[in-house]
Design an enzyme around this catalytic site. Structure first.
Site, PDB file in Angstrom:
ATOM      1  N   ASP A 157      -2.852  -8.509   2.796  1.00  0.00           N
ATOM      2  CA  ASP A 157      -2.430  -7.440   1.909  1.00  0.00           C
ATOM      3  C   ASP A 157      -0.918  -7.619   1.749  1.00  0.00           C
ATOM      4  O   ASP A 157      -0.287  -8.373   2.493  1.00  0.00           O
ATOM      5  CB  ASP A 157      -2.772  -6.084   2.531  1.00  0.00           C
ATOM      6  CG  ASP A 157      -2.371  -4.922   1.648  1.00  0.00           C
ATOM      7  OD1 ASP A 157      -2.481  -5.035   0.418  1.00  0.00           O
ATOM      8  OD2 ASP A 157      -1.923  -3.902   2.204  1.00  0.00           O
ATOM      9  N   LEU A 158      -0.320  -6.910   0.799  1.00  0.00           N
ATOM     10  CA  LEU A 158       1.116  -7.071   0.551  1.00  0.00           C
ATOM     11  C   LEU A 158       1.929  -5.886   1.078  1.00  0.00           C
ATOM     12  O   LEU A 158       2.677  -6.008   2.054  1.00  0.00           O
ATOM     13  CB  LEU A 158       1.363  -7.252  -0.954  1.00  0.00           C
ATOM     14  CG  LEU A 158       2.815  -7.381  -1.401  1.00  0.00           C
ATOM     15  CD1 LEU A 158       3.477  -8.599  -0.778  1.00  0.00           C
ATOM     16  CD2 LEU A 158       2.892  -7.444  -2.923  1.00  0.00           C
ATOM     17  N   ASP A 159       1.753  -4.730   0.455  1.00  0.00           N
ATOM     18  CA  ASP A 159       2.549  -3.561   0.831  1.00  0.00           C
ATOM     19  C   ASP A 159       2.176  -3.082   2.237  1.00  0.00           C
ATOM     20  O   ASP A 159       1.007  -2.840   2.529  1.00  0.00           O
ATOM     21  CB  ASP A 159       2.339  -2.421  -0.164  1.00  0.00           C
ATOM     22  CG  ASP A 159       2.987  -2.714  -1.505  1.00  0.00           C
ATOM     23  OD1 ASP A 159       3.951  -3.493  -1.527  1.00  0.00           O
ATOM     24  OD2 ASP A 159       2.531  -2.165  -2.522  1.00  0.00           O
ATOM     25  N   THR A 200       6.984  -1.602   0.148  1.00  0.00           N
ATOM     26  CA  THR A 200       7.458  -1.053  -1.127  1.00  0.00           C
ATOM     27  C   THR A 200       6.901   0.353  -1.360  1.00  0.00           C
ATOM     28  O   THR A 200       6.979   0.876  -2.464  1.00  0.00           O
ATOM     29  CB  THR A 200       7.067  -1.963  -2.305  1.00  0.00           C
ATOM     30  OG1 THR A 200       5.647  -2.080  -2.353  1.00  0.00           O
ATOM     31  CG2 THR A 200       7.686  -3.347  -2.161  1.00  0.00           C
ATOM     32  N   LYS A 230      -1.919   4.298  -0.758  1.00  0.00           N
ATOM     33  CA  LYS A 230      -1.637   3.027  -0.094  1.00  0.00           C
ATOM     34  C   LYS A 230      -2.766   2.032  -0.337  1.00  0.00           C
ATOM     35  O   LYS A 230      -3.933   2.322  -0.073  1.00  0.00           O
ATOM     36  CB  LYS A 230      -1.445   3.255   1.412  1.00  0.00           C
ATOM     37  CG  LYS A 230      -0.942   2.034   2.160  1.00  0.00           C
ATOM     38  CD  LYS A 230      -0.780   2.325   3.648  1.00  0.00           C
ATOM     39  CE  LYS A 230       0.407   3.209   3.934  1.00  0.00           C
ATOM     40  NZ  LYS A 230       0.616   3.368   5.401  1.00  0.00           N
ATOM     41  N   SER A 285      -3.931  -8.390  -2.842  1.00  0.00           N
ATOM     42  CA  SER A 285      -3.208  -7.132  -3.052  1.00  0.00           C
ATOM     43  C   SER A 285      -3.616  -6.494  -4.366  1.00  0.00           C
ATOM     44  O   SER A 285      -3.864  -7.179  -5.358  1.00  0.00           O
ATOM     45  CB  SER A 285      -1.696  -7.398  -3.065  1.00  0.00           C
ATOM     46  OG  SER A 285      -0.988  -6.266  -3.510  1.00  0.00           O
ATOM     47  N   ALA A 286      -3.648  -5.161  -4.362  1.00  0.00           N
ATOM     48  CA  ALA A 286      -3.941  -4.423  -5.592  1.00  0.00           C
ATOM     49  C   ALA A 286      -2.755  -4.414  -6.535  1.00  0.00           C
ATOM     50  O   ALA A 286      -2.866  -3.990  -7.683  1.00  0.00           O
ATOM     51  CB  ALA A 286      -4.342  -2.985  -5.253  1.00  0.00           C
ATOM     52  N   LYS A 288     -10.303  -1.664  -3.556  1.00  0.00           N
ATOM     53  CA  LYS A 288     -10.528  -1.255  -2.173  1.00  0.00           C
ATOM     54  C   LYS A 288     -10.872   0.234  -2.129  1.00  0.00           C
ATOM     55  O   LYS A 288     -10.306   0.995  -2.903  1.00  0.00           O
ATOM     56  CB  LYS A 288      -9.271  -1.520  -1.332  1.00  0.00           C
ATOM     57  CG  LYS A 288      -8.800  -2.975  -1.355  1.00  0.00           C
ATOM     58  CD  LYS A 288      -7.422  -3.118  -0.699  1.00  0.00           C
ATOM     59  CE  LYS A 288      -6.872  -4.520  -0.881  1.00  0.00           C
ATOM     60  NZ  LYS A 288      -5.518  -4.687  -0.310  1.00  0.00           N
ATOM     61  N   GLU A 314      -4.358  -5.948   7.116  1.00  0.00           N
ATOM     62  CA  GLU A 314      -4.195  -4.747   6.295  1.00  0.00           C
ATOM     63  C   GLU A 314      -3.405  -3.672   7.033  1.00  0.00           C
ATOM     64  O   GLU A 314      -3.255  -3.733   8.260  1.00  0.00           O
ATOM     65  CB  GLU A 314      -5.570  -4.177   5.929  1.00  0.00           C
ATOM     66  CG  GLU A 314      -6.162  -4.708   4.647  1.00  0.00           C
ATOM     67  CD  GLU A 314      -5.589  -4.046   3.396  1.00  0.00           C
ATOM     68  OE1 GLU A 314      -4.761  -3.120   3.535  1.00  0.00           O
ATOM     69  OE2 GLU A 314      -5.983  -4.454   2.291  1.00  0.00           O
ATOM     70  N   ASP A 315      -2.943  -2.673   6.272  1.00  0.00           N
ATOM     71  CA  ASP A 315      -2.307  -1.509   6.908  1.00  0.00           C
ATOM     72  C   ASP A 315      -2.955  -0.206   6.460  1.00  0.00           C
ATOM     73  O   ASP A 315      -2.477   0.871   6.817  1.00  0.00           O
ATOM     74  CB  ASP A 315      -0.806  -1.463   6.591  1.00  0.00           C
ATOM     75  CG  ASP A 315      -0.524  -1.055   5.158  1.00  0.00           C
ATOM     76  OD1 ASP A 315      -1.258  -1.510   4.242  1.00  0.00           O
ATOM     77  OD2 ASP A 315       0.420  -0.277   4.937  1.00  0.00           O
TER      78      ASP A 315
END
Length: 220
Positions: free
Chosen positions: A7-9, A15, A44, A113-114, A144, A168-169
């Site tokens: 995942d990114l964020d 961000t 998120k 990532s979304a 997701k 993931e977070d």
């Protein structure tokens, strides 16, 4: 283990504040309301369109489809302006070493990532060339917690989900990873992320060894 799906964020960089500030400016401008901080957790890992739907529901507002599309575009413009300040210094602790270690081990990396701005963000972080594939979220039918984006990620690197670990977070992302057939490593609150195979409190605790241990434990 042959692949790791990121995942990114909240995993590579954070961000969330930039997203929240952009949404808050948008909602204040059009609806003269301030967003509660809880919106950060609510949106998120969620796409721009789905985030706006959640926000409109939270503030008890409805808009026609044409205005909905315009609001999404305006929010993205606000967010892109904020992204201009992003640099390598904004990579979360431990992530550069994690990525370097996985690449050294010959592990394929894919971004799931979304965020439609993911390629630009990775370029600004100087991480773009480290990834073998970046999923285009506009091609994904179900966001997701559906597993679609992780299934697309493993396909882009020509692997089976069972040979991969996802990081993931968000609880929705953990569900997506698990339902895709990959092993889930999560960063954050162990209560919220209880369905993950391994949970660490911060990105600095991530390492190639920990990721591989998560995979070994699941398949052992």
């Amino acid at each position: 283990m042959k692949g790791v799906l990121f995942d990114l964020d909240g995993v590579i960089t954070d961000t969330a504040k930039l997203h929240f500030d952009a949404w808050n400016k948008l909602i204040q401008r059009h609806f003269h309301m301030a967003l509660p901080q809880s919106i950060v957790e609510l949106t998120k890992g969620v796409s721009r369109q789905d985030s706006l739907q959640l926000i409109l529901k939270a503030i008890n507002q409805e808009v026609v489809s044409e205005q909905f599309d315009l609001l999404c575009k305006e929010k993205n413009q606000l967010y892109l302006r904020a992204l201009a300040s992003l640099t390598e210094a904004d990579i979360l602790p431990g992530i550069t070493d994690l990525i370097d270690g996985l690449k050294t081990d010959g592990i394929k990396l894919a971004l799931a990532s979304a965020s439609q701005n993911a390629p630009r963000i990775l370029q600004q972080l100087n991480l773009f060339t480290q990834f073998d594939a970046i999923v285009d979220p506009t091609t994904i039918v179900h966001g997701k917690p559906a597993p679609d984006i992780y299934l697309a990620a493993v396909k882009t690197i020509d692997l089976d989900p069972h040979a991969c670990v996802g990081i993931e977070d968000a609880a929705s992302g953990v569900t997506a990873i698990r339902d895709s057939g990959a092993v889930a490593v999560a960063v954050g609150d162990p209560v919220i992320l209880k369905d993950a195979d391994i949970v660490v409190s911060h990105t600095g605790a991530l390492s190639p060894e920990l990721v591989r241990t998560a995979w070994d434990n699941f398949h052992g």
